[in-house]
Design a protein around this motif. Structure first.
Motif, PDB file in Angstrom:
ATOM      1  N   SER A 166       1.440  30.065 -25.969  1.00 20.01           N
ATOM      2  CA  SER A 166       1.305  30.467 -27.366  1.00 20.01           C
ATOM      3  C   SER A 166       0.131  29.736 -28.015  1.00 20.01           C
ATOM      4  O   SER A 166      -0.495  28.866 -27.410  1.00 20.01           O
ATOM      5  N   ASP A 167      -0.174  30.096 -29.250  1.00 20.73           N
ATOM      6  CA  ASP A 167      -1.360  29.603 -29.975  1.00 20.73           C
ATOM      7  C   ASP A 167      -2.625  30.110 -29.295  1.00 20.73           C
ATOM      8  O   ASP A 167      -2.671  31.242 -28.835  1.00 20.73           O
ATOM      9  N   GLU A 168      -3.640  29.258 -29.194  1.00 24.18           N
ATOM     10  CA  GLU A 168      -4.949  29.719 -28.719  1.00 24.18           C
ATOM     11  C   GLU A 168      -5.230  29.341 -27.262  1.00 24.18           C
ATOM     12  O   GLU A 168      -6.375  29.334 -26.828  1.00 24.18           O
ATOM     13  N   GLU A 229       2.334  35.000 -30.009  1.00 26.68           N
ATOM     14  CA  GLU A 229       2.548  34.512 -31.367  1.00 26.68           C
ATOM     15  C   GLU A 229       1.416  33.581 -31.797  1.00 26.68           C
ATOM     16  O   GLU A 229       0.911  32.777 -31.012  1.00 26.68           O
ATOM     17  N   ASN A 230       1.033  33.702 -33.065  1.00 27.58           N
ATOM     18  CA  ASN A 230      -0.015  32.870 -33.681  1.00 27.58           C
ATOM     19  C   ASN A 230      -1.364  33.008 -33.001  1.00 27.58           C
ATOM     20  O   ASN A 230      -2.142  32.062 -32.934  1.00 27.58           O
ATOM     21  N   SER A 231      -1.654  34.182 -32.438  1.00 28.27           N
ATOM     22  CA  SER A 231      -2.955  34.403 -31.810  1.00 28.27           C
ATOM     23  C   SER A 231      -3.585  35.667 -32.378  1.00 28.27           C
ATOM     24  O   SER A 231      -2.899  36.559 -32.884  1.00 28.27           O
TER      25      SER A 231
END
Length: 564
Positions: A166-168, A229-231
């Motif tokens: 998740s994230d980057e 998520e969160n990308s």
């Protein structure tokens, strides 16, 4: 019978696993390579077992239905075995949470779908099959590249890494998986192959292009959803899926081929699944995937009965008044159409209405919101247009009169799927969502879906009734209608220009690289160089006087040359 029994068994096991809150993973270690273990992994949780149950149930109905539809076909045994091979490939895909073992199902789906699309041996089928397999090869290459990128993680069991990704982190890996899902689920710009694949027999369309092959990409994204998520990839997927469902809904309103209208409808619903998945609601996407599989397979089967009775005519303008001659088929067709529109208390209502309300509550921009609304209205619009052309009015193909619902073999599976189209929505909503969703919307927003559906239905019926039948009003906007009705020129761009130039470029690269410089400077060239030098060394090792004298004279000549 065996497939139906297995379907019931897997459904019972899935509910048991859900109650116990368990997940069983089986691993088979093949070999170890640089501390990365190559394993074949199978996962048995409530999601995979429930999907298996639905796939086996629809496969059983389709095979039973094929007994009459394909009657008299010379290669019917080959057809049955191909469909069974397709089902087993889909089963491998569903239970594989590993990028290595998922290839067993992923490539099997692509290859067998190509064989089924070219089942009827003519030029149209050959072109459609080539378009299908070349589009899917893009996704296959993306999967292979993602296998290479996952090597750095120390393994290929993506089920263990989705939360870590998740994230980057590993943006390229996630982008490749999204591209693979887009090709299988025919999202823009890979949408052209799905309507072209309607060249396959109708039972194939009912199984392959409604509930299995096209949902494989959605299922893969459901498994990968925590990593998105969160990308920025989440926003990209939302935009592409919203554009796809709008484009396909618009195209279906200008299409006259019965099977292509249903294919564009499938494309629109795939966009709905991926859009709600991009918003982070994977259970909702899976819920709609299951309910859609049932009523869309039923819709294809009804279309197959109509085409079979119409002696292979597929143009809806040649139909009309079929409700008088095919009352049972018309009932099933209307049932699946109303479920598709999300009419209250049918299967599509429970999933689609919930998806739209959750999307309206989510933090989406105005463009996505408008595309959701327009796509919903267009769905009802082309559905009522289809009903207007096929079931109402007078029969247009007067030379054919022997049309009736006399095939029990084709009617029985349709009745089984009709039961699923009525009951599956409520049944699955109780199982998948035992706790209620809190929907908090204003009254206008709550009624918006019903208002848009009503307006879409009125437009679909009256616009075709008042204008398109009796006047040439469509010719005034010819260019606009050609643009909207041809899927925004995606089939032309996919076949005439891009595919030809890319194949030509690929041929040039193959000649320059694979059989050119890479052959000379790569493994084969290195092998020849080592062979030649080892032969020279072997000659010296033989201690022959001639060799020593030859080497001595050459060395002396070189020394004299440099001294002079």
């Amino acid at each position: 019978m065996f497939l139906s029994s297995m379907s019931l068994f897997f459904l019972s096991i899935s509910m048991l696993v859900m109650i116990l809150n368990k997940c069983y993973i089986i691993e088979w270690d093949i070999l170890m390579l640089n501390s990365a273990s190559i394993v074949v992994t199978y996962i048995f949780d409530w999601m995979s077992l429930m999907f298996l149950s639905f796939v086996l149930f629809i496969s059983a109905m389709v095979l039973y239905y094929s007994g009459d539809y394909m009657e008299g076909d010379y290669n019917i045994n080959r057809f049955i075995w191909l469909v069974l091979a397709f089902v087993f490939s889909m089963m491998f895909l569903i239970i594989s949470p590993n990028m290595i073992s998922i290839l067993l199902g992923w490539d099997g789906l692509g290859f067998i779908s190509y064989i089924l699309v070219i089942y009827y041996q003519n030029e149209k089928s050959a072109n459609a099959g080539m378009m299908t397999i070349l589009s899917n090869r893009v996704g296959d290459v993306a999967i292979l590249l993602s296998i290479g990128l996952m090597f750095s993680l120390g393994g290929w069991n993506f089920i263990y890494y989705v939360f870590y990704l998740s994230d980057e982190i590993s943006m390229m890996l996630k982008l490749l998986v999204v591209i693979a899902a887009m090709t299988k689920s025919a999202q823009i710009p890979f949408s052209a192959w799905l309507p072209m694949a309607m060249a396959a027999p109708t039972p194939v369309s009912a199984l392959v292009h409604s509930s299995t092959l096209v949902t494989a990409g959605v299922y893969l994204m459901i498994r990968f959803s925590p990593s998105l998520e969160n990308s920025g990839i989440q926003s990209f997927l939302l935009l592409i899926s919203c554009l796809t469902m709008f484009m396909s809904g618009l195209g279906a309103n200008f299409e006259y081929d019965l099977k292509k209208i249903i294919a564009l409808s499938t494309l629109s619903q795939l966009g709905v699944m991926l859009s709600i998945l991009a918003l982070g609601f994977k259970e909702l996407a899976f819920f709609h995937l299951l309910t859609h599989a049932l009523f869309k397979a039923l819709l294809f089967m009804c279309a197959g009965v109509i085409i079979h009775n119409m002696k292979e005519y597929q143009d809806i303008r040649s139909m009309g008044g079929l409700s008088k001659m095919l009352p049972l088929t018309s009932m099933c067709l209307n049932l699946s159409n109303l479920a598709l529109c999300g009419i209250p208390f049918l299967a599509g209502f429970y999933s689609k209405d919930l998806i739209l309300e959750v999307a309206f509550m989510s933090n989406i921009n105005m463009m996505s919101f408008m595309l959701f609304i327009l796509a919903t209205g267009l769905t009802v619009c082309y559905t009522f247009r289809l009903v207007y052309y096929t079931l109402t009015g007078e029969f247009n193909l007067t030379v054919i009169s022997s049309i009736s619902d006399n095939s029990i073999i084709m009617i029985n599976p349709m009745l089984g799927l009709s039961l699923g189209a009525i009951l599956s929505g409520a049944f699955l909503s109780w199982i998948i969502f035992p706790e209620t969703y809190m929907i908090c919307l204003t009254l206008p927003m709550k009624l918006l879906v019903l208002i848009i559906s009503g307006l879409g239905g009125l437009m679909g019926y009256f616009f075709n009734n008042l204008f398109l039948n009796y006047t040439l009003v469509s010719l005034r906007f010819y260019i606009i209608i050609i643009f909207m009705g041809s899927m925004w020129f995606i089939p032309y761009l996919s076949t005439l220009n891009m595919s030809h130039s890319s194949l030509k470029m690929g041929s040039g690269l193959f000649k320059l690289g694979d059989v050119g410089w890479l052959e000379k400077m790569g493994g084969q060239g290195l092998f020849m160089f080592i062979m030649k030098t080892s032969k020279q060394g072997q000659l010296i090792h033989y201690n022959k006087l001639k060799v020593f004298m030859k080497m001595f004279l050459i060395s002396m000549l070189i020394i004299l040359f440099f001294m002079i």
